[in-house]
Motif scaffolding. Structure first.
Motif, PDB file in Angstrom:
ATOM      1  N   PHE A 113      -2.189   1.164  12.819  1.00 10.49           N
ATOM      2  CA  PHE A 113      -3.246   1.871  11.645  1.00 10.49           C
ATOM      3  C   PHE A 113      -3.152   1.313  10.550  1.00 10.49           C
ATOM      4  O   PHE A 113      -3.853   1.813   9.455  1.00 10.49           O
ATOM      5  N   GLY A 114      -2.025   0.599  10.042  1.00  8.57           N
ATOM      6  CA  GLY A 114      -1.854   0.096   8.866  1.00  8.57           C
ATOM      7  C   GLY A 114      -0.923   1.153   7.972  1.00  8.57           C
ATOM      8  O   GLY A 114      -0.795   2.293   8.445  1.00  8.57           O
ATOM      9  N   LYS A 115      -0.187   0.397   6.817  1.00 10.47           N
ATOM     10  CA  LYS A 115       0.984   1.209   6.364  1.00 10.47           C
ATOM     11  C   LYS A 115       0.495   2.631   5.618  1.00 10.47           C
ATOM     12  O   LYS A 115       1.089   3.520   5.823  1.00 10.47           O
ATOM     13  N   GLU A 116      -0.960   2.718   4.989  1.00 15.04           N
ATOM     14  CA  GLU A 116      -1.246   3.698   4.604  1.00 15.04           C
ATOM     15  C   GLU A 116      -1.168   5.058   5.484  1.00 15.04           C
ATOM     16  O   GLU A 116      -0.798   6.052   5.131  1.00 15.04           O
TER      17      GLU A 116
ATOM     18  N   ARG B 210      -7.546   5.811   2.538  1.00 18.23           N
ATOM     19  CA  ARG B 210      -6.181   6.241   1.676  1.00 18.23           C
ATOM     20  C   ARG B 210      -5.612   5.388   1.012  1.00 18.23           C
ATOM     21  O   ARG B 210      -4.891   4.234   1.579  1.00 18.23           O
ATOM     22  N   TYR B 211      -5.943   5.331  -0.301  1.00 21.29           N
ATOM     23  CA  TYR B 211      -4.873   4.113  -1.182  1.00 21.29           C
ATOM     24  C   TYR B 211      -3.970   5.078  -1.891  1.00 21.29           C
ATOM     25  O   TYR B 211      -3.970   5.976  -2.522  1.00 21.29           O
ATOM     26  N   MET B 212      -2.813   5.370  -0.873  1.00 21.01           N
ATOM     27  CA  MET B 212      -1.701   6.023  -1.114  1.00 21.01           C
ATOM     28  C   MET B 212      -1.343   6.088  -2.556  1.00 21.01           C
ATOM     29  O   MET B 212      -1.014   7.074  -3.252  1.00 21.01           O
TER      30      MET B 212
ATOM     31  N   ALA C 221      -0.706   9.512  -7.372  1.00 15.81           N
ATOM     32  CA  ALA C 221      -1.035   9.961  -8.781  1.00 15.81           C
ATOM     33  C   ALA C 221      -1.991  10.856  -8.875  1.00 15.81           C
ATOM     34  O   ALA C 221      -1.830  12.103  -9.858  1.00 15.81           O
ATOM     35  N   TRP C 222      -2.986  11.123  -8.035  1.00 17.41           N
ATOM     36  CA  TRP C 222      -4.123  12.065  -8.088  1.00 17.41           C
ATOM     37  C   TRP C 222      -3.691  13.554  -7.914  1.00 17.41           C
ATOM     38  O   TRP C 222      -4.254  14.472  -8.687  1.00 17.41           O
TER      39      TRP C 222
ATOM     40  N   PHE D 159      -7.302  -4.757  -0.131  1.00 21.22           N
ATOM     41  CA  PHE D 159      -6.620  -3.892  -0.300  1.00 21.22           C
ATOM     42  C   PHE D 159      -6.848  -3.338  -1.852  1.00 21.22           C
ATOM     43  O   PHE D 159      -7.074  -2.202  -2.417  1.00 21.22           O
ATOM     44  N   ALA D 160      -7.184  -4.449  -2.681  1.00 25.15           N
ATOM     45  CA  ALA D 160      -7.350  -4.006  -3.949  1.00 25.15           C
ATOM     46  C   ALA D 160      -8.897  -3.498  -4.199  1.00 25.15           C
ATOM     47  O   ALA D 160      -9.023  -2.487  -5.131  1.00 25.15           O
ATOM     48  N   ILE D 161      -9.712  -3.995  -3.317  1.00 24.65           N
ATOM     49  CA  ILE D 161     -11.356  -3.267  -3.299  1.00 24.65           C
ATOM     50  C   ILE D 161     -11.118  -1.922  -2.950  1.00 24.65           C
ATOM     51  O   ILE D 161     -11.546  -1.144  -3.710  1.00 24.65           O
ATOM     52  N   GLU D 162     -10.171  -1.523  -1.870  1.00 31.55           N
ATOM     53  CA  GLU D 162     -10.029  -0.228  -1.552  1.00 31.55           C
ATOM     54  C   GLU D 162      -9.383   0.652  -2.733  1.00 31.55           C
ATOM     55  O   GLU D 162      -9.932   1.617  -3.006  1.00 31.55           O
ATOM     56  N   GLY D 163      -8.495   0.264  -3.583  1.00 29.19           N
ATOM     57  CA  GLY D 163      -8.020   0.808  -4.464  1.00 29.19           C
ATOM     58  C   GLY D 163      -8.973   1.003  -5.644  1.00 29.19           C
ATOM     59  O   GLY D 163      -9.193   2.140  -6.283  1.00 29.19           O
ATOM     60  N   ILE D 164      -9.878   0.163  -6.080  1.00 31.13           N
ATOM     61  CA  ILE D 164     -10.827   0.402  -7.035  1.00 31.13           C
ATOM     62  C   ILE D 164     -11.724   1.183  -6.513  1.00 31.13           C
ATOM     63  O   ILE D 164     -12.096   2.391  -7.203  1.00 31.13           O
ATOM     64  N   THR D 165     -12.447   0.932  -5.319  1.00 33.33           N
ATOM     65  CA  THR D 165     -13.735   1.747  -4.824  1.00 33.33           C
ATOM     66  C   THR D 165     -13.046   3.377  -4.649  1.00 33.33           C
ATOM     67  O   THR D 165     -13.775   4.294  -4.646  1.00 33.33           O
TER      68      THR D 165
END
Ligand code: UDP
Ligand code: MG
Length: 318
Positions: free
Chosen positions: A72-75, A177-179, A184-185, A215-221
Motif C-alpha cells: 500500500f506504500g509507506k504512508e 496521506r502525505y504523513m 505538522a497539521w 510524492f512531491a506533487i502529493e505533498g503540494i496538492t
C-alpha cells in the motif's frame, strides 16, 4: 508511572536488514527500562521479510506484526501501525537503519518535557546522491513557502508522537496521506532533535526519481492550493496582455490601414495561450483526480492478519 512505548516500523522488502535492525533497536529499547512493543508492518513484501519477521517474533514476545494484504506504500503502512499500537508514546522509524535507533532516548526526553511531536531533523545526508539531496532541499523550501501548514524542512518520518497526537492522526482518514504534512497539521507542541542521517545499511531505496516526483506533487496538492491560484493569475495576465495587444492592433489598423501581416504574432499568441490552457487543465486535473479518489471513501487498507505482542495482550486483559 510506567509508560508503554510503541515503535512502528513499515517494512517492504527489507529481508537483508531486518535482523540487524531488530538487534539494534532492541538494544536501545532494553536500556530504556520500560515496557515496549515493536510493530512491524509488512507492506506486502515480495521477499523473505514476512517469514523473517515471524521467525523473530517466535523469539521475541515484544514484536507485533501487521500483515497488509498487498503493498500500500509507506504512508498507509505507517497509518496501519498507528491504528494497531497501544503505547503512550509512539516512535515511527525506517527499517533500513537510515534513522539511527540510538536517537530514540533523546526523542523520549523531549516527550517527557511535554512535546507531543518530537521529530528528528537531519543535519547531513550520508550516502545519497548530490541530485537527491539538492532536489529534496529545494522541494522542502518550496513547500514551506506555498503551504499553509508549516512542514519542517529536512525531516523524514522518523519521530515520536504522544498518545494524543496519535489519536488525532487516527481521526484523519483521507486517502492521499502525505504523513509529513499531517504530522505538522495536527498542531500540538512540536520540537526538533538534530541528527546525522546514515546511508542505507543494505538493500536499495524503493523511491525512484519518478516516484519522488509524484510524492512531491502529493505533498503540494495535499497542503496547498497555490498551483490553482498560479494558473488563475497566469491566465489573467495572459488574457489582459492579449486584450491590450488587441486594442493596439485595432488602433494601428485604423490609423495605418491593414497590410496583411501579423501571421507570426498570431501563431505566437495562439501557441502561448494554448500552452497555458493545457497547463491549467493539468493542474486542475491533479486536484480533481484527488477529489475523485477521496470521494470513493474506500477503506484505507486491508490486513491478512495482526499478530499482537505480549504487551498488547496484557493490556487487553486489564
Ligand atoms: N516502505 C514501505 N512501503 C513501501 C516503500 C517503503 O513500507 O512501499 C518502507 C521501507 O521498508 C523502509 C521505509 O519505508 O522501512 C523507507 O523506505 P526507503 O528506505 O526505501 O526510503 P528512503 O529512505 O529512500 O526515503
Ligand atoms: Mg531509506
Amino acid at each position: 508511572m510506567n509508560h508503554i512505548l510503541s515503535v512502528i516500523v513499515p517494512t517492504y522488502n527489507e529481508a537483508d536488514v531486518i535482523a540487524t535492525f531488530h538487534q539494534r533497536i532492541t538494544r536501545v529499547m532494553q536500556q530504556l527500562n520500560c515496557e515496549y512493543e515493536i510493530i512491524y508492518i509488512d507492506d506486502g513484501s515480495e521477499d523473505e521479510t514476512l517469514f523473517l519477521l515471524n521467525q523473530l517474533r517466535e523469539q521475541d514476545p515484544c514484536i507485533s506484526i501487521v500483515d497488509l494484504s498487498r503493498n500500500f506504500g509507506k504512508e498507509i503502512a505507517m497509518s496501519a501501525g498507528l491504528d494497531h499500537c497501544i503505547g503512550d508514546a509512539v516512535i515511527v522509524i525506517d527499517a533500513d537503519l537510515q534513522d539511527p535507533p540510538e536517537l530514540i532516548p533523546a526523542l523520549i526526553d523531549e516527550w517527557k518535557n511535554g512535546y507531543d511531536v518530537v521529530y528528528a531533523q537531519r543535519k547531513k545526508r550520508h550516502g545519497e546522491t548530490w541530485l537527491k539531496t539538492k532536489s529534496a532541499t529545494l522541494f522542502y523550501q518550496l513547500l514551506w513557502k506555498i503551504s499553509r501548514v508549516k512542514i519542517p524542512k529536512d525531516t523524514g518520518d522518523f519521530r515520536l508522537l504522544s498518545r494524543r497526537a496519535v489519536d488525532a492522526l487516527k481521526t484523519l482518514n483521507e486517502h492521499h496521506r502525505y504523513m509529513k504534512g499531517l504530522f505538522a497539521w495536527i498542531g500540538y507542541p512540536q520540537k526538533a532533535v538534530m541528527y546525522d542521517r546514515d546511508p542505507r545499511a543494505s538493500g536499495e531505496t524503493k523511491w525512484s526519481y519518478w516516484y519522488l516526483w509524484n510524492f512531491a506533487i502529493e505533498g503540494i496538492t495535499s497542503f496547498s492550493d497555490m498551483p490553482l491560484k498560479i494558473s488563475t493569475y497566469i491566465g489573467t495576465i495572459a488574457a489582459s496582455g492579449s486584450f491590450l495587444y488587441g486594442i493596439y492592433m485595432i488602433i494601428r489598423t485604423l490609423i495605418f490601414d491593414n497590410p496583411i501581416s501579423g501571421y507570426p504574432s498570431i501563431i505566437v499568441i495562439i501557441l502561448f495561450l494554448g500552452g497555458i490552457q493545457l497547463i491549467s487543465l493539468g493542474v486542475i486535473g491533479e486536484y480533481l483526480g484527488r477529489t475523485y479518489d477521496e470521494s470513493k471513501r474506500r477503506t484505507l487498507y486491508f490486513t491478512k492478519g495482526f499478530h499482537p505482542s505480549l504487551v498488547y495482550k496484557d493490556k487487553d486483559k486489564k
